[in-house]
Design a protein around this motif. Structure first.
Motif, PDB file in Angstrom:
ATOM      1  N   ILE A 229       0.899  -1.297   0.060  1.00 24.17           N
ATOM      2  CA  ILE A 229       0.032  -0.071   0.031  1.00 24.17           C
ATOM      3  C   ILE A 229       0.909   1.241   0.026  1.00 24.17           C
ATOM      4  O   ILE A 229       1.846   1.230   0.799  1.00 24.17           O
ATOM      5  N   ASN A 230       0.673   2.281  -0.905  1.00 26.52           N
ATOM      6  CA  ASN A 230       0.930   3.519  -0.973  1.00 26.52           C
ATOM      7  C   ASN A 230       0.383   4.472  -0.456  1.00 26.52           C
ATOM      8  O   ASN A 230      -0.990   4.471  -0.650  1.00 26.52           O
ATOM      9  N   VAL A 231       0.694   5.206   0.532  1.00 22.12           N
ATOM     10  CA  VAL A 231      -0.196   6.316   1.341  1.00 22.12           C
ATOM     11  C   VAL A 231       0.438   7.584   1.487  1.00 22.12           C
ATOM     12  O   VAL A 231       1.815   7.727   1.533  1.00 22.12           O
ATOM     13  N   THR A 232      -0.349   8.657   1.378  1.00 20.39           N
ATOM     14  CA  THR A 232       0.319   9.982   1.570  1.00 20.39           C
ATOM     15  C   THR A 232       0.266  10.391   2.975  1.00 20.39           C
ATOM     16  O   THR A 232      -0.639  10.079   3.763  1.00 20.39           O
ATOM     17  N   ALA A 233       1.139  11.183   3.250  1.00 18.79           N
ATOM     18  CA  ALA A 233       1.399  11.436   4.868  1.00 18.79           C
ATOM     19  C   ALA A 233       0.071  12.313   5.020  1.00 18.79           C
ATOM     20  O   ALA A 233      -0.278  13.076   4.474  1.00 18.79           O
ATOM     21  N   GLY A 234      -0.524  12.048   6.510  1.00 14.47           N
ATOM     22  CA  GLY A 234      -1.615  12.675   6.984  1.00 14.47           C
ATOM     23  C   GLY A 234      -2.824  11.679   6.671  1.00 14.47           C
ATOM     24  O   GLY A 234      -4.012  12.272   7.368  1.00 14.47           O
ATOM     25  N   GLN A 235      -2.549  10.852   5.854  1.00 11.42           N
ATOM     26  CA  GLN A 235      -4.115  10.112   5.412  1.00 11.42           C
ATOM     27  C   GLN A 235      -4.113   8.702   6.323  1.00 11.42           C
ATOM     28  O   GLN A 235      -3.325   8.562   7.079  1.00 11.42           O
ATOM     29  N   ARG A 296      -4.639   6.097  17.688  1.00 13.19           N
ATOM     30  CA  ARG A 296      -4.108   6.122  16.323  1.00 13.19           C
ATOM     31  C   ARG A 296      -4.726   4.852  15.444  1.00 13.19           C
ATOM     32  O   ARG A 296      -4.441   5.023  13.998  1.00 13.19           O
ATOM     33  N   VAL A 297      -5.186   3.685  16.270  1.00  9.94           N
ATOM     34  CA  VAL A 297      -5.671   2.918  15.519  1.00  9.94           C
ATOM     35  C   VAL A 297      -6.860   1.949  16.001  1.00  9.94           C
ATOM     36  O   VAL A 297      -7.221   2.397  16.976  1.00  9.94           O
ATOM     37  N   GLN A 298      -7.474   1.517  15.184  1.00  9.22           N
ATOM     38  CA  GLN A 298      -8.819   0.923  15.386  1.00  9.22           C
ATOM     39  C   GLN A 298      -8.748  -0.487  14.906  1.00  9.22           C
ATOM     40  O   GLN A 298      -8.332  -1.021  13.889  1.00  9.22           O
ATOM     41  N   PHE A 311      -1.252   8.858   9.213  1.00 10.23           N
ATOM     42  CA  PHE A 311       0.105   8.244   8.932  1.00 10.23           C
ATOM     43  C   PHE A 311       1.169   9.294   8.816  1.00 10.23           C
ATOM     44  O   PHE A 311       0.878  10.349   8.070  1.00 10.23           O
ATOM     45  N   GLN A 312       2.346   9.113   9.066  1.00 11.64           N
ATOM     46  CA  GLN A 312       3.629   9.908   9.003  1.00 11.64           C
ATOM     47  C   GLN A 312       4.638   9.130   8.335  1.00 11.64           C
ATOM     48  O   GLN A 312       4.448   8.046   8.233  1.00 11.64           O
ATOM     49  N   LEU A 313       5.681   9.997   7.914  1.00 12.74           N
ATOM     50  CA  LEU A 313       6.587   9.274   7.075  1.00 12.74           C
ATOM     51  C   LEU A 313       7.544   7.890   7.748  1.00 12.74           C
ATOM     52  O   LEU A 313       7.592   7.123   7.332  1.00 12.74           O
ATOM     53  N   ILE A 329       0.891 -21.360  14.064  1.00  9.67           N
ATOM     54  CA  ILE A 329       1.139 -20.037  13.874  1.00  9.67           C
ATOM     55  C   ILE A 329       1.034 -19.601  12.232  1.00  9.67           C
ATOM     56  O   ILE A 329       1.600 -20.374  11.588  1.00  9.67           O
ATOM     57  N   ILE A 330       0.095 -18.516  11.998  1.00 13.85           N
ATOM     58  CA  ILE A 330       0.378 -18.082  10.586  1.00 13.85           C
ATOM     59  C   ILE A 330       0.492 -16.658  10.790  1.00 13.85           C
ATOM     60  O   ILE A 330       0.059 -15.790  11.538  1.00 13.85           O
ATOM     61  N   LYS A 331       1.333 -16.151   9.704  1.00 11.77           N
ATOM     62  CA  LYS A 331       1.911 -14.880   9.852  1.00 11.77           C
ATOM     63  C   LYS A 331       1.647 -14.495   8.165  1.00 11.77           C
ATOM     64  O   LYS A 331       1.942 -15.078   7.259  1.00 11.77           O
ATOM     65  N   LYS A 332       1.136 -13.066   8.227  1.00 10.53           N
ATOM     66  CA  LYS A 332       1.202 -12.563   6.857  1.00 10.53           C
ATOM     67  C   LYS A 332       1.709 -10.973   7.057  1.00 10.53           C
ATOM     68  O   LYS A 332       1.564 -10.573   8.154  1.00 10.53           O
ATOM     69  N   ASN A 333       2.065 -10.598   5.725  1.00  5.85           N
ATOM     70  CA  ASN A 333       2.759  -9.051   5.846  1.00  5.85           C
ATOM     71  C   ASN A 333       1.964  -8.237   4.802  1.00  5.85           C
ATOM     72  O   ASN A 333       1.396  -8.645   3.917  1.00  5.85           O
ATOM     73  N   ILE A 334       2.058  -6.915   5.431  1.00  7.52           N
ATOM     74  CA  ILE A 334       1.466  -5.776   4.452  1.00  7.52           C
ATOM     75  C   ILE A 334       2.555  -4.687   4.381  1.00  7.52           C
ATOM     76  O   ILE A 334       2.991  -4.287   5.487  1.00  7.52           O
ATOM     77  N   SER A 335       3.095  -4.249   3.210  1.00  7.52           N
ATOM     78  CA  SER A 335       4.326  -3.386   2.955  1.00  7.52           C
ATOM     79  C   SER A 335       3.383  -2.019   2.960  1.00  7.52           C
ATOM     80  O   SER A 335       2.444  -1.856   2.180  1.00  7.52           O
ATOM     81  N   VAL A 336       3.560  -0.937   3.866  1.00  5.25           N
ATOM     82  CA  VAL A 336       3.011   0.166   3.741  1.00  5.25           C
ATOM     83  C   VAL A 336       4.225   1.449   3.446  1.00  5.25           C
ATOM     84  O   VAL A 336       5.242   1.232   4.156  1.00  5.25           O
ATOM     85  N   TRP A 337       3.914   2.074   2.315  1.00  5.05           N
ATOM     86  CA  TRP A 337       5.163   3.398   1.892  1.00  5.05           C
ATOM     87  C   TRP A 337       4.350   4.340   2.297  1.00  5.05           C
ATOM     88  O   TRP A 337       3.447   4.662   1.605  1.00  5.05           O
ATOM     89  N   VAL A 338       4.852   5.276   3.144  1.00  3.94           N
ATOM     90  CA  VAL A 338       4.311   6.628   3.263  1.00  3.94           C
ATOM     91  C   VAL A 338       5.154   7.564   2.506  1.00  3.94           C
ATOM     92  O   VAL A 338       6.301   7.768   2.730  1.00  3.94           O
TER      93      VAL A 338
END
Length: 347
Positions: A229-235, A296-298, A311-313, A329-338
């Protein structure tokens, strides 16, 4: 007192390489001046930035779409005006990665999909190398080739070397620099780096590959609905997941979200109910949110999704969701780029 008329001497550029920040600077003489820019006869796009009294025009991370655009600058003062045009010509190469983060199950194959363009003469070409942890996988050298009208390679004369430990496990495609990895194992996880190099430039791009065990059989399945996921700071952004459970509802599991091995949310369930498709409908449990993420989270225990706000940088990174029971144990990843908000004020 007579004012000096405006005279533009030249427009200079600091770079012509794709992917670089290109600055166009207008040099002129005259007093009480006003400077305006246009591109292709119209207004500047929002991502272009003006500074230094509009004398400098910045094109951040110049891409192939910026190549060939016609920039015009006008300088006026109360007694005169002058204008000049500049056509941006990018040279060298541009490297494109089509997916920055990939999750794959052990035993599967995956294509690290890339493409590239080259604009220098076809008598002098480049080298391409794929590495992981600084160890070479494939090294490819070209000495002559041909491109189409869009500067994409069509064919070339070359030599490709594959490391001994990857013989029979990879397939390399020189026309677009993509790499096929076969029969992935857990220890194949990591950051794969592709490098394009000539005597004038080096371009590197990364693809993160996460290899997981096949965890669809025991008791639960975890689904990530967007891996990068790509997101802009503040979103704000929802890290969307869902899961199924098939073991009796008298014994449930724990869910945790982490980043860089630091806990964000920890949820423990001790009783719950599922529908006919084994998706949870409701449960009794306890949720703990770390002090650094309070407010900051839900967290949504019915599907394990996590909403992050403002979101911040420095929030960029690999977010890991873990489902755990006494059996698996099950693990999954999500990459987030701000990214910074590069929209100029007032545009």
């Amino acid at each position: 007192m007579t004012k000096n008329p405006v005279v533009i001497s030249q427009i200079t550029s600091n770079s012509s390489l794709p992917g670089s920040d290109v600055s166009l600077h207008v040099l002129f003489s005259g007093e009480e001046t006003t400077v305006t820019w246009e591109v292709d006869g119209g207004a500047l796009p929002a991502r272009y930035q003006l500074s230094n009294g509009n004398r400098t025009l910045l094109i951040p991370s110049a891409q192939r779409g910026d190549d060939g655009r016609r920039f015009s600058v006008g300088v006026t003062n109360p007694v005169s005006e002058d204008s000049r045009e500049y056509v941006l010509q990018l040279i060298g190469a541009e490297l494109i990665v089509h997916q920055e983060s990939i999750n794959v199950t052990a035993g599967q194959s995956v294509l690290l999909a890339t493409s590239y363009t080259i604009t220098h003469p076809n008598s002098r070409w480049l080298t391409i190398e794929w590495t992981i942890s600084s160890h070479s996988i494939v090294y490819h050298s070209s000495h002559k080739g041909f491109t189409n009208a869009q500067h994409f390679p069509t064919r070339s004369s070359e030599k490709t070397s594959i490391s001994p430990i990857h013989q029979g496990r990879v397939e390399f495609y020189p026309e677009n620099a993509s790499l096929l990895l076969k029969n992935l194992q857990l220890n194949d996880s990591g950051t794969y780096v592709v490098t394009l190099q000539d005597n004038k430039y080096i371009i590197k791009k990364n693809i993160s590959v996460w290899v997981h065990e096949n965890t669809t059989s025991p008791g639960a399945e975890l689904i990530v609905h967007q891996e990068s996921i790509n997101v802009t700071a503040g979103q704000s952004i929802l890290l969307a997941t869902s899961y199924t459970i098939t073991h009796p509802n008298s014994h449930w599991l724990t869910i945790e979200w982490t980043i860089s091995n630091r806990s964000i949310v920890y949820h423990s369930s001790h009783k719950g109910f599922t529908n006919a498709q084994h998706f949870p409908t409701r449960s009794s449990g306890k949720t703990s949110i770390s002090s650094t993420h309070q407010g900051r989270v839900q967290f949504y225990p019915e599907n394990a999704s996590l909403l992050l706000t403002n979101f911040q940088l420095n929030d960029s990174g690999i977010y890991v969701v873990t489902l755990q029971d006494n059996k698996y144990i099950i693990k999954k990843n999500i990459s987030v780029w701000v990214h910074e908000n590069t929209t100029s004020p007032g545009t």
